[in-house]
Design a protein around this motif. Structure first.
Motif, mmCIF file in Angstrom:
data_model
loop_
_atom_site.group_PDB
_atom_site.id
_atom_site.type_symbol
_atom_site.label_atom_id
_atom_site.label_comp_id
_atom_site.label_asym_id
_atom_site.label_seq_id
_atom_site.Cartn_x
_atom_site.Cartn_y
_atom_site.Cartn_z
ATOM 1 N N HIS A 62 0.832 -1.204 0.000
ATOM 2 C CA HIS A 62 0.000 0.000 0.000
ATOM 3 C C HIS A 62 0.869 1.258 0.000
ATOM 4 O O HIS A 62 0.562 2.235 -0.700
ATOM 5 C CB HIS A 62 -0.904 -0.031 1.234
ATOM 6 C CG HIS A 62 -1.692 1.217 1.469
ATOM 7 N ND1 HIS A 62 -2.616 1.714 0.575
ATOM 8 C CD2 HIS A 62 -1.682 2.088 2.528
ATOM 9 C CE1 HIS A 62 -3.151 2.826 1.076
ATOM 10 N NE2 HIS A 62 -2.597 3.080 2.248
ATOM 11 N N GLN A 63 1.948 1.239 0.775
ATOM 12 C CA GLN A 63 2.852 2.392 0.833
ATOM 13 C C GLN A 63 3.698 2.518 -0.433
ATOM 14 O O GLN A 63 3.920 3.612 -0.943
ATOM 15 C CB GLN A 63 3.768 2.269 2.062
ATOM 16 C CG GLN A 63 3.054 2.415 3.391
ATOM 17 C CD GLN A 63 2.521 3.821 3.613
ATOM 18 O OE1 GLN A 63 3.108 4.794 3.136
ATOM 19 N NE2 GLN A 63 1.413 3.939 4.329
ATOM 20 N N GLN A 64 4.167 1.398 -0.939
ATOM 21 C CA GLN A 64 5.083 1.407 -2.088
ATOM 22 C C GLN A 64 4.387 1.793 -3.396
ATOM 23 O O GLN A 64 5.007 2.377 -4.284
ATOM 24 C CB GLN A 64 5.727 0.023 -2.247
ATOM 25 C CG GLN A 64 6.678 -0.345 -1.120
ATOM 26 C CD GLN A 64 7.032 -1.825 -1.130
ATOM 27 O OE1 GLN A 64 6.597 -2.583 -2.003
ATOM 28 N NE2 GLN A 64 7.831 -2.250 -0.158
ATOM 29 N N ASP A 65 3.111 1.447 -3.526
ATOM 30 C CA ASP A 65 2.373 1.658 -4.778
ATOM 31 C C ASP A 65 1.095 2.448 -4.487
ATOM 32 O O ASP A 65 0.021 1.873 -4.328
ATOM 33 C CB ASP A 65 2.046 0.302 -5.410
ATOM 34 C CG ASP A 65 1.158 0.423 -6.646
ATOM 35 O OD1 ASP A 65 1.326 1.412 -7.395
ATOM 36 O OD2 ASP A 65 0.291 -0.451 -6.840
ATOM 37 N N PRO A 66 1.184 3.784 -4.387
ATOM 38 C CA PRO A 66 -0.003 4.589 -4.071
ATOM 39 C C PRO A 66 -1.010 4.585 -5.223
ATOM 40 O O PRO A 66 -0.684 4.198 -6.350
ATOM 41 C CB PRO A 66 0.584 5.983 -3.834
ATOM 42 C CG PRO A 66 1.871 5.994 -4.590
ATOM 43 C CD PRO A 66 2.404 4.591 -4.520
ATOM 44 N N PRO A 67 -2.230 5.017 -4.965
ATOM 45 C CA PRO A 67 -3.266 5.024 -6.014
ATOM 46 C C PRO A 67 -2.847 5.833 -7.234
ATOM 47 O O PRO A 67 -2.336 6.949 -7.111
ATOM 48 C CB PRO A 67 -4.471 5.662 -5.317
ATOM 49 C CG PRO A 67 -4.251 5.416 -3.859
ATOM 50 C CD PRO A 67 -2.764 5.478 -3.670
ATOM 51 N N ASP A 68 -3.033 5.251 -8.422
ATOM 52 C CA ASP A 68 -2.722 5.957 -9.665
ATOM 53 C C ASP A 68 -4.020 6.351 -10.365
ATOM 54 O O ASP A 68 -5.125 6.118 -9.857
ATOM 55 C CB ASP A 68 -1.828 5.107 -10.564
ATOM 56 C CG ASP A 68 -2.457 3.771 -10.955
ATOM 57 O OD1 ASP A 68 -3.686 3.597 -10.789
ATOM 58 O OD2 ASP A 68 -1.721 2.888 -11.441
ATOM 59 N N ALA A 69 -3.897 6.957 -11.539
ATOM 60 C CA ALA A 69 -5.072 7.458 -12.260
ATOM 61 C C ALA A 69 -6.045 6.342 -12.620
ATOM 62 O O ALA A 69 -7.263 6.523 -12.559
ATOM 63 C CB ALA A 69 -4.625 8.204 -13.518
ATOM 64 N N PHE A 70 -5.510 5.183 -13.012
ATOM 65 C CA PHE A 70 -6.378 4.064 -13.387
ATOM 66 C C PHE A 70 -7.215 3.615 -12.195
ATOM 67 O O PHE A 70 -8.427 3.412 -12.309
ATOM 68 C CB PHE A 70 -5.526 2.897 -13.893
ATOM 69 C CG PHE A 70 -6.323 1.739 -14.432
ATOM 70 C CD1 PHE A 70 -6.653 1.663 -15.774
ATOM 71 C CD2 PHE A 70 -6.751 0.713 -13.592
ATOM 72 C CE1 PHE A 70 -7.389 0.593 -16.276
ATOM 73 C CE2 PHE A 70 -7.483 -0.363 -14.079
ATOM 74 C CZ PHE A 70 -7.805 -0.420 -15.431
ATOM 75 N N GLU A 71 -6.580 3.481 -11.036
ATOM 76 C CA GLU A 71 -7.286 3.021 -9.843
ATOM 77 C C GLU A 71 -8.308 4.055 -9.377
ATOM 78 O O GLU A 71 -9.413 3.700 -8.941
ATOM 79 C CB GLU A 71 -6.266 2.734 -8.741
ATOM 80 C CG GLU A 71 -6.831 2.018 -7.532
ATOM 81 C CD GLU A 71 -5.775 1.740 -6.480
ATOM 82 O OE1 GLU A 71 -6.144 1.171 -5.435
ATOM 83 O OE2 GLU A 71 -4.590 2.098 -6.687
ATOM 84 N N LYS A 72 -7.957 5.325 -9.464
ATOM 85 C CA LYS A 72 -8.878 6.383 -9.053
ATOM 86 C C LYS A 72 -10.089 6.428 -9.976
ATOM 87 O O LYS A 72 -11.233 6.588 -9.513
ATOM 88 C CB LYS A 72 -8.162 7.731 -9.043
ATOM 89 C CG LYS A 72 -7.126 7.867 -7.934
ATOM 90 C CD LYS A 72 -6.383 9.188 -8.038
ATOM 91 C CE LYS A 72 -5.313 9.311 -6.970
ATOM 92 N NZ LYS A 72 -4.549 10.585 -7.111
ATOM 93 N N ARG A 73 -9.853 6.293 -11.286
ATOM 94 C CA ARG A 73 -10.977 6.275 -12.215
ATOM 95 C C ARG A 73 -11.884 5.083 -11.932
ATOM 96 O O ARG A 73 -13.121 5.203 -11.960
ATOM 97 C CB ARG A 73 -10.493 6.217 -13.666
ATOM 98 C CG ARG A 73 -11.639 6.136 -14.678
ATOM 99 C CD ARG A 73 -11.197 5.746 -16.076
ATOM 100 N NE ARG A 73 -12.346 5.590 -16.950
ATOM 101 C CZ ARG A 73 -13.082 4.475 -17.050
ATOM 102 N NH1 ARG A 73 -12.769 3.401 -16.329
ATOM 103 N NH2 ARG A 73 -14.123 4.422 -17.871
ATOM 104 N N ARG A 74 -11.267 3.953 -11.647
ATOM 105 C CA ARG A 74 -12.037 2.750 -11.354
ATOM 106 C C ARG A 74 -12.963 2.978 -10.148
ATOM 107 O O ARG A 74 -14.148 2.613 -10.165
ATOM 108 C CB ARG A 74 -11.070 1.589 -11.077
ATOM 109 C CG ARG A 74 -11.741 0.249 -10.969
ATOM 110 C CD ARG A 74 -10.738 -0.885 -10.839
ATOM 111 N NE ARG A 74 -11.413 -2.128 -11.142
ATOM 112 C CZ ARG A 74 -12.148 -2.807 -10.254
ATOM 113 N NH1 ARG A 74 -12.254 -2.365 -9.027
ATOM 114 N NH2 ARG A 74 -12.764 -3.909 -10.615
ATOM 115 N N ASN A 75 -12.429 3.581 -9.110
ATOM 116 C CA ASN A 75 -13.216 3.895 -7.915
ATOM 117 C C ASN A 75 -14.388 4.806 -8.266
ATOM 118 O O ASN A 75 -15.516 4.601 -7.790
ATOM 119 C CB ASN A 75 -12.302 4.564 -6.885
ATOM 120 C CG ASN A 75 -12.897 4.614 -5.494
ATOM 121 O OD1 ASN A 75 -13.698 3.781 -5.100
ATOM 122 N ND2 ASN A 75 -12.478 5.617 -4.733
#
Length: 391
Positions: free
Chosen positions: A351-364
């Motif tokens: 979770h710390q190493q790989d923060p939310p990116d644009a793809f994940e935010k759009r998915r949400n």
């Protein structure tokens, strides 16, 4: 009327009145020296399609794509939106089609900002036909009702306002209080069937560079949306929280919750099976960067955080109070059919190493706007993971 909206209207209506009385006190003359008309309703704007400039207030009800077609989900562009006098309006004849020019697309386009659905908007521009339908073109200002209009939008209505309202009950909380508040918020959702999951994933996991494809979670491969199924090299529905960990299967509920369901190659899905998440193992065929051993699976680096946040969502959403198992994250592997999954320490690292990116935010956003109408709090507020489970 709310105080903010009252002030907003006061700023928009400036009328100076000159009062002259006759000697007998009988005659009154009112002279408007700087009158600015109040905002029109959508119905008024539809009745005034004569090219005049006007300001219109209404609720965002969709994206027009043709004279009598308005998308209410699955938005395909940022160049138009429809306003109505009520947020629940479905009749296109009672909608005003609004052109969104380049300056406003990042802020008010529905593909980029699906959470605008149902919000009250003020738009100024030319009242003239758009899509051969009553419309407003060449906007000179666009703003949420109650806020100061802006003629030079930058950034626009990101989820900040609406999202913070969504999480209002969790504000200022930590530990068990935060966990309880978040559970109360996100358990309010629309439930979909397992068949509907196919269509949801074609939307939520769409390749940003190819609208006809989805991105497979572990493989990272872009693959045609139409190749879903059970055959070799098809993609199917991967349960990131393995459905056997709690024995909830594919029944409507956790088994159909799109927040943890992702498209994946059939054979890679099988290689993951119901294993917990941990480091190490042998390379997984067709999934570069993924490793697996007898009791654990390690996803590729680009989605390690995604996996962690999906697991965290499930642990908070399903607390055993609605007929489903109480799902919990522990620091073990080999959890089998228990409603547990691990490994917590590793998931927190990812979770710390790989923060939310644009793809994940759009998915949400897509899940919230079009499918379940609830959100993953650890995408919106990554700091809440440490507030609940520690560093």
């Amino acid at each position: 009327m709310a105080k903010g909206e009252t002030m907003w209207r006061t700023r928009r209506i400036a009328v100076a009145l000159a009062l002259t009385m006759t000697a007998a006190g009988a005659a009154v003359v009112l002279t408007s020296t700087a009158a600015v008309a109040a905002d029109l309703s959508v119905s008024q704007a539809l009745a005034a399609q004569d090219g005049r400039s006007a300001s219109v207030v209404g609720y965002v009800v969709g994206q027009p794509t043709a004279t009598s077609t308005v998308l209410r989900s699955g938005f395909t562009g940022d160049t138009a939106l429809a306003l109505a006098d009520t947020a629940s309006e479905t009749g296109t004849t009672r909608m005003l089609y609004v052109q969104i020019t380049a300056a406003y697309r990042a802020s008010f386009g529905l593909q980029s900002n699906p959470s605008l659905m149902g919000r009250r908007l003020v738009v100024a521009g030319q009242l003239t036909a758009y899509f051969s339908h009553g419309g407003l073109k060449s906007p000179t200002s666009m703003s949420l009702a109650g806020s100061t209009p802006t003629t030079t939008p930058t950034g626009g209505p990101t989820p900040t306002g609406p999202v913070e309202t969504y999480y209002a009950a969790a504000a200022g909380k930590t530990g068990t209080a935060l966990r309880s508040a978040l559970h109360g918020i996100i358990k309010v959702q629309t439930k979909i069937t397992y068949d509907q999951v196919w269509d949801a994933l074609k939307d939520t996991d769409q390749d940003p560079n190819n609208a006809g494809n989805v991105i497979l979670l572990y493989s990272g491969r872009s693959q045609s949306k139409t190749t879903n199924g059970g055959g070799a090299n098809d993609w199917n529905r991967e349960h990131v929280w393995a459905k056997s960990h709690g024995d909830f299967g594919t029944a409507t509920g956790p088994g159909t919750d799109v927040h943890h369901l992702r498209p994946e190659d059939v054979s890679v899905n099988a290689a993951r099976g119901n294993k917990d998440f941990d480091l190490g193992g042998s390379a997984v065929s067709e999934a570069p960067g993924c490793l697996t051993d007898s009791d654990s699976f390690e996803p590729r680096a680009a989605v390690k955080g995604d996996v962690a946040r999906m697991i965290m969502y499930m642990a908070i959403r399903y607390e055993g109070d609605d007929g489903w198992p109480d799902l919990e994250i522990n620091n073990s592997v080999g959890n089998g059919s228990a409603p547990r999954i691990g490994k917590l320490s590793i998931l927190l690292q990812w979770h710390q190493q790989d923060p939310p990116d644009a793809f994940e935010k759009r998915r949400n956003e897509r899940i919230y706007a079009a499918w379940q109408h609830n959100r993953n709090p650890f995408i919106d507020h990554p700091e809440w993971a440490a507030a609940i489970w520690g560093a």
